[in-house]
Every structure is written in structure tokens, then in C-alpha cells.
Design a protein around this motif. Structure first.
Motif, PDB file in Angstrom:
ATOM      1  N   MET A 119     -12.770  13.051  25.654  1.00  0.00           N
ATOM      2  CA  MET A 119     -13.619  13.230  24.485  1.00  0.00           C
ATOM      3  C   MET A 119     -14.121  11.873  24.023  1.00  0.00           C
ATOM      4  O   MET A 119     -13.447  10.855  24.200  1.00  0.00           O
ATOM      5  N   PRO A 120     -15.307  11.839  23.449  1.00  0.00           N
ATOM      6  CA  PRO A 120     -15.824  10.562  22.941  1.00  0.00           C
ATOM      7  C   PRO A 120     -15.088  10.150  21.673  1.00  0.00           C
ATOM      8  O   PRO A 120     -14.504  10.987  20.964  1.00  0.00           O
ATOM      9  N   ALA A 121     -15.100   8.859  21.401  1.00  0.00           N
ATOM     10  CA  ALA A 121     -14.513   8.359  20.161  1.00  0.00           C
ATOM     11  C   ALA A 121     -15.393   8.811  18.995  1.00  0.00           C
ATOM     12  O   ALA A 121     -16.571   8.468  18.921  1.00  0.00           O
ATOM     13  N   ARG A 122     -14.796   9.572  18.086  1.00  0.00           N
ATOM     14  CA  ARG A 122     -15.583  10.161  16.999  1.00  0.00           C
ATOM     15  C   ARG A 122     -14.755  10.214  15.727  1.00  0.00           C
ATOM     16  O   ARG A 122     -13.551  10.479  15.762  1.00  0.00           O
ATOM     17  N   VAL A 123     -15.414   9.969  14.616  1.00  0.00           N
ATOM     18  CA  VAL A 123     -14.820  10.108  13.293  1.00  0.00           C
ATOM     19  C   VAL A 123     -15.607  11.185  12.551  1.00  0.00           C
ATOM     20  O   VAL A 123     -16.819  11.060  12.365  1.00  0.00           O
ATOM     21  N   VAL A 124     -14.924  12.257  12.169  1.00  0.00           N
ATOM     22  CA  VAL A 124     -15.549  13.370  11.461  1.00  0.00           C
ATOM     23  C   VAL A 124     -15.188  13.262   9.988  1.00  0.00           C
ATOM     24  O   VAL A 124     -14.009  13.142   9.637  1.00  0.00           O
ATOM     25  N   ILE A 125     -16.208  13.301   9.128  1.00  0.00           N
ATOM     26  CA  ILE A 125     -16.026  13.112   7.690  1.00  0.00           C
ATOM     27  C   ILE A 125     -16.609  14.299   6.954  1.00  0.00           C
ATOM     28  O   ILE A 125     -17.749  14.705   7.210  1.00  0.00           O
ATOM     29  N   ASP A 126     -15.823  14.880   6.058  1.00  0.00           N
ATOM     30  CA  ASP A 126     -16.296  15.928   5.154  1.00  0.00           C
ATOM     31  C   ASP A 126     -16.274  15.348   3.745  1.00  0.00           C
ATOM     32  O   ASP A 126     -15.221  15.268   3.102  1.00  0.00           O
ATOM     33  N   GLU A 127     -17.431  14.916   3.268  1.00  0.00           N
ATOM     34  CA  GLU A 127     -17.492  14.231   1.985  1.00  0.00           C
ATOM     35  C   GLU A 127     -17.163  15.151   0.817  1.00  0.00           C
ATOM     36  O   GLU A 127     -16.664  14.708  -0.212  1.00  0.00           O
ATOM     37  N   SER A 128     -17.445  16.446   0.956  1.00  0.00           N
ATOM     38  CA  SER A 128     -17.212  17.355  -0.159  1.00  0.00           C
ATOM     39  C   SER A 128     -15.725  17.528  -0.463  1.00  0.00           C
ATOM     40  O   SER A 128     -15.332  17.667  -1.621  1.00  0.00           O
ATOM     41  N   SER A 129     -14.883  17.519   0.572  1.00  0.00           N
ATOM     42  CA  SER A 129     -13.447  17.708   0.378  1.00  0.00           C
ATOM     43  C   SER A 129     -12.637  16.442   0.618  1.00  0.00           C
ATOM     44  O   SER A 129     -11.435  16.428   0.360  1.00  0.00           O
TER      45      SER A 129
END
Length: 380
Positions: free
Chosen positions: A263-273
Motif C-alpha cells: 500500500m502507498p504511504a498515506r495519511v487519512v484525516i477526518d477533520e469533522s471528528s
């Protein structure tokens, strides 16, 4: 006699030990973090199909649509009664026990006629609750406009709503329900899997490295170039020469093979929570981080001002008193994050600054802007 038996047992134990060592070399333990092919890829053509329909729910206890506000419910009710031989044209219907709903379902692959599937029923108008309602016969259509199933039955609603003169309470969603085995399949979707000579495996998480590893694992197991990675999403599988069996037999054998997904290096961000998810391959180059902590406190302390006891004139008034304090967080210092740190080291470094998830989101975005975050940021 006993010495010969003891020597024979020693030779037998040695032979067994050598066999176990040889077997361990031929069949090494599976590597960690590996997954079966059936868990990371789908066979193209074996899929669910979405169905949708429009219907009426009856039997509600005064919690249905208001007919004067939902004209489509009134039209549907009138049309249904006319089909049943009841003429209601020109009459003023005032019932509140009927609700217009949308019915959705998933048609499983290879579902034959007569099998039952679950359906979900959702209110379309201003109904307050579907509790205790019964869905009338509702055709369910596919994307091509053809009817593939028919739904009917009593609803099971998880939420509830209750109200009195001065208060009300609602738990869950009472305008959404479900009917277990509430639809009967009337038409099959033709797909002859057993007669195919080739097919494609579709990766659930597209990646060119994972696609190539799947093709390599299949070819190594079969001893023939039967699989080819076409792109990051799909792997083409052909029936190998001399294989005795159908494509289903071939799938049965290869779906248990294990590969290590990449998998690629990824940062997932959910700003609402404020949720942050980082992959294990996320790396950060050498960077210095300073997190400000500006706090402004405004305190209101009103006071009462009264005239002197023997004063001839004067009024009692409230005099505002406002106190403003500014805390710039002077104890916060510049923190240095070493070059090419791992995910654990990055998390430990950010936690050492004593910041919360929302401030961490801003810091990660700033590190990416500075070019020090070797990963992709995806904001949900």
C-alpha cells in the motif's frame, strides 16, 4: 537384545528428526502480514446488483404521511385503490395510517428464482414513524429498468418515538425499517462462470505491486504463465494448458494462496471528528515543529453601584467589569523530529508536544506543505 532395540530406536528417531527438518525446509511457515487472494480481490462478474422500488406502508398508528402535504402519497394511494376496484376520485382522504417509502435491496450473484432477500424500507414523506407498518407489494427494479424482485411484509423498526403534551423523545431512526427475507427473486441475472476460458481478478485496494505479487503467486503455484497483471486494479487469469477442470476448479485452488499486499504511504484525516489514520510506511524527513498555544480568557464581573444613603439624587446601576488575560504558552518549545523516522517515532514525537488530534491535523498538513512528509494526505 535390549542394546539392539535401543540402537534401532535411536536410528528411527534420527530418521524422523531429519524428515521433520526436510519438511520444514520444503514447507516454510507463512510470512506474517499475508492475506488470501480471496480476501483482497474479487472475481469480475461475481457481484451484487442494486435494486430499488417505490411503495406504500399501511397500518401505521397515526404516524404516516399528511396527505395534504405529500401529494405523491395521495396519488399513490388513489391509484392503488382504483386497481383494487375502489373509486376514491373526488373524495377528501384524511387518513394518517399510510406512508410512501423507498425500498432498496441487494441482489446477490447467481440468486435463482424463488430465493428470498432482505430489503430496507425508508420513509419518503413526512411520516413520523414506520413502527407497526406493513409494506404492500412493491416491484424492485435494477438499473436497466427491469423488475428482478417483489417485496412485501411487516417492518421491523429499531428506533422509536414517543411524545406528550410538553416533551418528546426519539431513539434511533423510526422512519427506517427492515424486512428480513422480505423480497422474492423473480428474475435471474445470466452469467455463465463455468464456461469461461479466462476472467479477471479485481483488487479491492488497487496497487501495482500487489497486482504483480498475485500474478507471481498464481504462476508459481500452477507452474505455468496463467496469470498476468494488467494494471494496478486487475489481474487476468487464463485457463492453463492441460488443466483438468473448469474455471471454478481453478479459482478454488488459487483463492487460498497467500500474498503480502502493498500500500502507498498515506495519511487519512477526518477533520469533522478529528480522526487521523497513518499507514506503516509513512516517513518524515528532518523537520522542526513548534506548536503555539494561544489562549485568551475574558472574565465578566459586573458590580452594582448605588448612591450614598442620604443622597438626594442617584440611581442604582450595574457597572460592567471586564478582565482579559492572554496566555501565549511560553513553555512550548521548538521540537526536532529526526530524518526518516518511522510511524511509531512520529506519533511519539507529536504526542511529546502535548497536542490534541485537531492540532496534530494542522501540524501534519504543515509538514506536508514543507515537503518533509513522505506520504499522501487524504482529507475526508
Amino acid at each position: 537384545m535390549k542394546s539392539h532395540a535401543r540402537q534401532f530406536s535411536h536410528r528411527l528417531f534420527g530418521a524422523l528428526l531429519a524428515g521433520l527438518v526436510l519438511a520444514a525446509g520444503l514447507f516454510p511457515a507463512p510470512a506474517q502480514a499475508t492475506s488470501r487472494i480471496k480476501d483482497i480481490a474479487d472475481v469480475e462478474g461475481i457481484r451484487d446488483n442494486l435494486l430499488v422500488g417505490y411503495g406504500l406502508v399501511v397500518g401505521l398508528d397515526g404516524t404516516g404521511d399528511t396527505l395534504r402535504n405529500t401529494s405523491f402519497t395521495l396519488q399513490s394511494l388513489t391509484a392503488m385503490l382504483e386497481r383494487l376496484g375502489v373509486n376514491t376520485r373526488g373524495t377528501d382522504l384524511q387518513t394518517e395510517n399510510v406512508a410512501a417509502v423507498m425500498v432498496t435491496a441487494n441482489l446477490p450473484p447467481f440468486a435463482p428464482q424463488g430465493t428470498r432477500i432482505d430489503v430496507t424500507v425508508s420513509a419518503l414523506g413526512d411520516a413520523e414513524s414506520l413502527q407497526g407498518g406493513t409494506l404492500l407489494v412493491t416491484p424492485l427494479m435494477g438499473a436497466d429498468g427491469e423488475v428482478y424482485a417483489v417485496a412485501q411484509g411487516s417492518l421491523a423498526v429499531g428506533g422509536f418515538s414517543a411524545q406528550g403534551e410538553a416533551a418528546s423523545i426519539t431513539r434511533g431512526v423510526p422512519t427506517n425499517g427492515r424486512i428480513a427475507n422480505g423480497a422474492i427473486v423473480e428474475r435471474e441475472i445470466e452469467f455463465e462462470l463455468a464456461t469461461l476460458g479466462r476472467l479477471r481478478l479485481a483488487l479491492r485496494n488497487p496497487d501495482i505491486t500487489t497486482s504483480n505479487r498475485i500474478a507471481t503467486a498464481i504462476n508459481t503455484y500452477l507452474g505455468a504463465p496463467a496469470a498476468e497483471a494488467q494494471n494496478p486494479t486487475s489481474v487476468e487469469l487464463r485457463m492453463p494448458a492441460g488443466f483438468q477442470g473448469s474455471i471454478i476448479d481453478l479459482l478454488t485452488e488459487i483463492e487460498q494462496l497467500r500474498v503480502q499486499p502493498d500500500m502507498p504511504a498515506r495519511v487519512v484525516i477526518d477533520e469533522s471528528s478529528g480522526v487521523i489514520v497513518m499507514g506503516q510506511d509513512v516517513r518524515v524527513s528532518t523537520v522542526a515543529i513548534a506548536q503555539g498555544n494561544l489562549t485568551i480568557r475574558v472574565t465578566e464581573t459586573p458590580q452594582v453601584s448605588q448612591p450614598n444613603p442620604f443622597a438626594e439624587q442617584g440611581d442604582t446601576v450595574v457597572v460592567p467589569r471586564t478582565e482579559v488575560e492572554v496566555d501565549e504558552g511560553a513553555e512550548r518549545q521548538l521540537a526536532l523530529v529526526g530524518g526518516s523516522v518511522s510511524l511509531q517515532e512520529l506519533v511519539n514525537g507529536l504526542n511529546a508536544l502535548g497536542i490534541g488530534p485537531r492540532d496534530m491535523i494542522t501540524i501534519l498538513q504543515s509538514i506536508k506543505t514543507a515537503g518533509a512528509l513522505q506520504a499522501e494526505i487524504e482529507v475526508m
